[in-house]
Design an enzyme around this catalytic site. Structure first.
Site, PDB file in Angstrom:
ATOM      1  CB  CYS A   2      -0.882   0.014   1.238  1.00 41.58           C
ATOM      2  SG  CYS A   2      -1.775  -1.517   1.463  1.00 41.58           S
ATOM      3  CD1 TRP A  74      -1.793  -5.165  -4.546  1.00 45.04           C
ATOM      4  CD2 TRP A  74      -1.429  -6.355  -2.689  1.00 45.04           C
ATOM      5  NE1 TRP A  74      -1.495  -6.451  -4.919  1.00 45.04           N
ATOM      6  CE2 TRP A  74      -1.263  -7.210  -3.808  1.00 45.04           C
ATOM      7  CE3 TRP A  74      -1.251  -6.890  -1.411  1.00 45.04           C
ATOM      8  CZ2 TRP A  74      -0.927  -8.548  -3.683  1.00 45.04           C
ATOM      9  CZ3 TRP A  74      -0.918  -8.230  -1.294  1.00 45.04           C
ATOM     10  CH2 TRP A  74      -0.755  -9.043  -2.428  1.00 45.04           C
ATOM     11  N   GLY A 101       1.086  -2.997   5.720  1.00 43.02           N
ATOM     12  CA  GLY A 101       1.616  -4.161   6.439  1.00 43.02           C
ATOM     13  C   GLY A 101       0.478  -5.039   6.902  1.00 43.02           C
ATOM     14  CD  GLU A 493       5.738  -9.118 -13.752  1.00 43.69           C
ATOM     15  OE1 GLU A 493       5.988  -8.880 -12.581  1.00 43.69           O
ATOM     16  OE2 GLU A 493       6.460  -8.692 -14.687  1.00 43.69           O
TER      17      GLU A 493
HETATM   18  C1  G6P Z   1       6.984  -7.793  -6.924  1.00 41.82           C
HETATM   19  C2  G6P Z   1       7.032  -6.989  -8.195  1.00 41.82           C
HETATM   20  C3  G6P Z   1       8.140  -7.533  -9.113  1.00 41.82           C
HETATM   21  C4  G6P Z   1       9.461  -7.535  -8.365  1.00 41.82           C
HETATM   22  C5  G6P Z   1       9.371  -8.331  -7.059  1.00 41.82           C
HETATM   23  C6  G6P Z   1      10.612  -8.133  -6.199  1.00 41.82           C
HETATM   24  O1  G6P Z   1       6.522  -9.069  -7.199  1.00 41.82           O
HETATM   25  O2  G6P Z   1       5.788  -7.030  -8.874  1.00 41.82           O
HETATM   26  O3  G6P Z   1       8.247  -6.706 -10.262  1.00 41.82           O
HETATM   27  O4  G6P Z   1      10.446  -8.089  -9.185  1.00 41.82           O
HETATM   28  O5  G6P Z   1       8.262  -7.856  -6.287  1.00 41.82           O
HETATM   29  O6  G6P Z   1      10.682  -6.782  -5.828  1.00 41.82           O
HETATM   30  P1  G6P Z   1      11.976  -6.036  -5.342  1.00 41.82           P
HETATM   31  O7  G6P Z   1      11.506  -4.646  -5.036  1.00 41.82           O
HETATM   32  O8  G6P Z   1      12.473  -6.750  -4.123  1.00 41.82           O
HETATM   33  O9  G6P Z   1      12.968  -6.070  -6.451  1.00 41.82           O
END
Ligand code: G6P
Length: 613
Positions: A2, A74, A101, A493
């Site tokens: 969120c 979310w 959270g 996605e």
């Molecule tokens: C979510 C996003 C992805 C991302 C993943 C890890 O699933 O939709 O696009 O790769 O989190 O996120 P980070 O911020 O840790 O790279």
């Protein structure tokens, strides 16, 4: 997950909050809301759906005041609906909260409060926070003390922002645990609060990031930070250099397309100041790497989630090839519960765009507990993954807004390559000639990526032929195998087309059964050490009637006669080829989704930073 925004100052809080939320909508977009103190009374506007719905509601029933908070959601507990949208107000109507959270013990707290007569008006875990604060407030405590007492009872990781009509001169913000970042922006007689930087960068570059278990008391003219039990904390103000313009869509239809196109610049920034081409050297000072530790490292674990994990897979190959240090990639959600074998000289390297992914942070904690040295490669400045590490590499990709990650995929590949060169150099295992050649290859990368981007029309034409497909197979081998995973991930996605990435050699052990005229196969076949093998893979797919789309190196004479479509990439040193081969696949996914009329930047059910387990 969120997005949170807060404002206190001379401006009307409503447009400031709406604007901030707009820049955070990538964090969650199933509902949105805001609360403003208007004439000593808390006014809430909230609705299910995207932020535009909230903006419409606010223009129909305006609200204004000088202090307010907002949220883009979310959903975790309770379906997306107006009653579950934040902000949540307590039963007495004096306190209002927004939250990022999960309150892990919310059932317990909910039942205790309900037994005391509290009537809940949502299905969320969040509401217990505000009901608790009001209960403590009713015993005579001020907002800050009531908030602190309440937060001491919460389990889980949170970013929380509260305000009360009884004390309209302040906003109270808190961060508990690793997830749920909170940043305070310091303006001129005004203050901003957000879960993430893009919400406040247009107002100020002076920021303070809250640490875990800290509470910020924010007034128009000041900021006090203290622990959850009220002990004062000295905070550090930072100046952020991110360009607020780079968080705007500009001439592009979608952030994703803009971010794909920004890769020439982001990769230039990634390399800038870190390589010295004349002497063929790499510098990564934020790693705090000593020659002793460089020599002592006996094992590297790379950990990450999603797209970042695909970059990590490439990192494993780079580190092993260039440094010969045994390296393992473990998905963060597996690492944290996998009882990994960590010795004194084990290095745990986390990769994260957001720096706040709950699983990645938990994996780092697990590594720390077991005695690993912690490093991170992080894009979002000042985030937890950067701060809890012993050393870090900042990605320099700039704000990434599109939920499907693109420029924050290529930047860490280059970081991992630089890291491998640096480590091999410090360990004395890399000859000067080879080192110079590796470094000079690096400097060509932005230009080569630019050449791929110039071919967007060719990719768009292929997308046109694939836009109605129902399923798609991506095959790669060696260093381009993770690109098959990443290409497939991008497609599923944002286009909701089923797509699977597979190590090409495994095709014959299963996926080949799927291949027919209805099943396009995307094959990564650039000039790398696995090229010949990929040619036979193409032949096998064609023999089953599949439509084959190949990513191939300019000048390849063989591939065009074998396949249906070619996505050309320039000749690139093979260790760096994934940075180039992924570009047409990012574009392909983008154009297919855009042609299907889908919401490319905010695909259904996904969120940019996943701050829950
Ligand atoms: C979510 C996003 C992805 C991302 C993943 C890890 O699933 O939709 O696009 O790769 O989190 O996120 P980070 O911020 O840790 O790279």
């Amino acid at each position: 997950m969120c997005g949170i925004v807060g404002y206190i100052g001379p401006q009307n809080a409503t447009p400031v909050i709406l604007n901030g939320l707009k820049r955070l909508e990538y964090r969650g977009y199933d509902s949105a809301g805001l609360a403003v103190i208007q004439n000593s009374h808390i006014e809430i506007r909230r609705d299910v759906g995207k932020l535009t719905k909230l903006a419409e509601l606010v223009s129909e029933i305006p609200v204004s005041g000088h202090v307010g908070i907002g949220h883009t959601r979310w959903a975790t507990h309770g379906e997306p609906s107006a009653r579950n949208a934040h902000p949540h107000i307590g039963m007495t109507g004096n306190v209002v909260v927004v939250h990022n959270g999960i309150v892990e013990n919310y059932r317990e707290l909910h039942d205790d409060l309900a037994a005391e007569g509290v009537v809940f008006s949502s299905d969320t875990d969040t509401e217990v926070i505000v009901q608790l604060v009001e209960r403590f407030q009713s015993t005579g405590l001020g907002l800050v003390e009531a908030a602190e007492k309440s937060m001491q009872q919460l389990k889980g990781a949170h970013g929380i922002v509260l305000m009360s009509s009884l004390e309209p001169d302040k906003i109270v913000a808190a961060r508990i645990g690793n997830a749920g970042g909170v940043v305070i922006g310091i303006g001129d007689h005004e203050m901003f609060i957000a879960s993430d930087l893009p919400a406040i960068l247009e107002h100020t570059r002076r920021v303070v990031f809250l640490e875990s278990c800290q509470v910020a008391i924010v007034t128009r003219d000041g900021l006090t930070v203290q622990t959850l039990d009220g002990k004062p904390v000295r905070y550090k103000e930072q100046i952020v250099s991110w360009d607020p313009i780079s968080a705007e869509k500009g001439e592009y239809r979608h952030f994703m397309l803009k971010e794909i196109n920004e890769q020439v610049r982001s990769l230039t920034d990634t390399i800038a100041g870190r390589v010295d081409v004349d002497c063929g050297k790499v510098r990564l000072p934020e790693l705090n790497l000593t020659p002793e530790f460089a020599k002592a490292i006996s094992k590297v674990y790379i950990t990450a989630c999603g797209t970042a994990a695909h970059a990590g897979m490439i990192g494993k190959i780079l580190l092993e090839r260039i440094t010969r240090i045994p390296t393992e990639l473990q998905i963060a959600s597996e690492f944290r519960y996998g009882d990994p074998i960590v010795g004194d000289n084990t290095l745990l390297l986390a990769i994260s765009q957001s720096g706040e992914t709950a699983d990645t942070l938990a994996a780092m904690e697990e590594g720390r507990k077991k005695g690993a040295r912690l490093w991170s490669i992080v894009n979002a400045i000042g985030t937890q993954a950067m701060r809890i590490a012993d050393g870090y590499i900042s990605m320099q990709a700039g704000p990434e807004i599109g939920v499907a990650s693109t420029k924050a995929f290529t930047a860490p590949i280059v970081d991992l390559y630089m890291l491998a060169v640096l480590l091999a150099d410090m360990r004395g295992t890399l000859g000067e000639k080879e080192r110079r050649s590796l470094v000079s290859g690096l400097c060509m990368i932005p230009d080569l990526v630019g050449k791929c981007l110039d071919r967007h029309l060719e990719v768009e034409a292929v997308a046109e032929t694939l836009k109605e497909t129902r399923s798609c197979l991506y095959l790669g081998r060696g260093i381009n195998m993770p690109i098959a995973y990443e290409g497939a991930l991008k497609l599923k996605e944002i286009s909701y087309i089923h797509a699977e990435g597979y190590p090409a050699g495994e095709m014959k052990h299963g996926p080949i059964a799927l291949i027919d005229r209805e099943m396009p196969v995307v094959v990564l076949a650039p000039h790398d050490p696995w090229y010949e093998k990929m040619i036979s893979q193409i032949e096998q797919a064609k023999a089953r009637g599949g439509t084959v789309i190949a990513v191939a190196t300019d000048g390849d004479q063989c591939i065009p006669s074998l396949v249906d479509h070619v996505l050309w990439v320039p000749d690139t040193p093979w260790l760096l080829s994934p940075v180039v081969t992924v570009i047409p696949l990012q574009l392909l996914a983008y154009y297919i989704a855009a042609k299907r009329g889908l919401d490319v930047d905010q695909p259904r059910n996904l969120a940019k930073s996943v701050t829950v387990e």
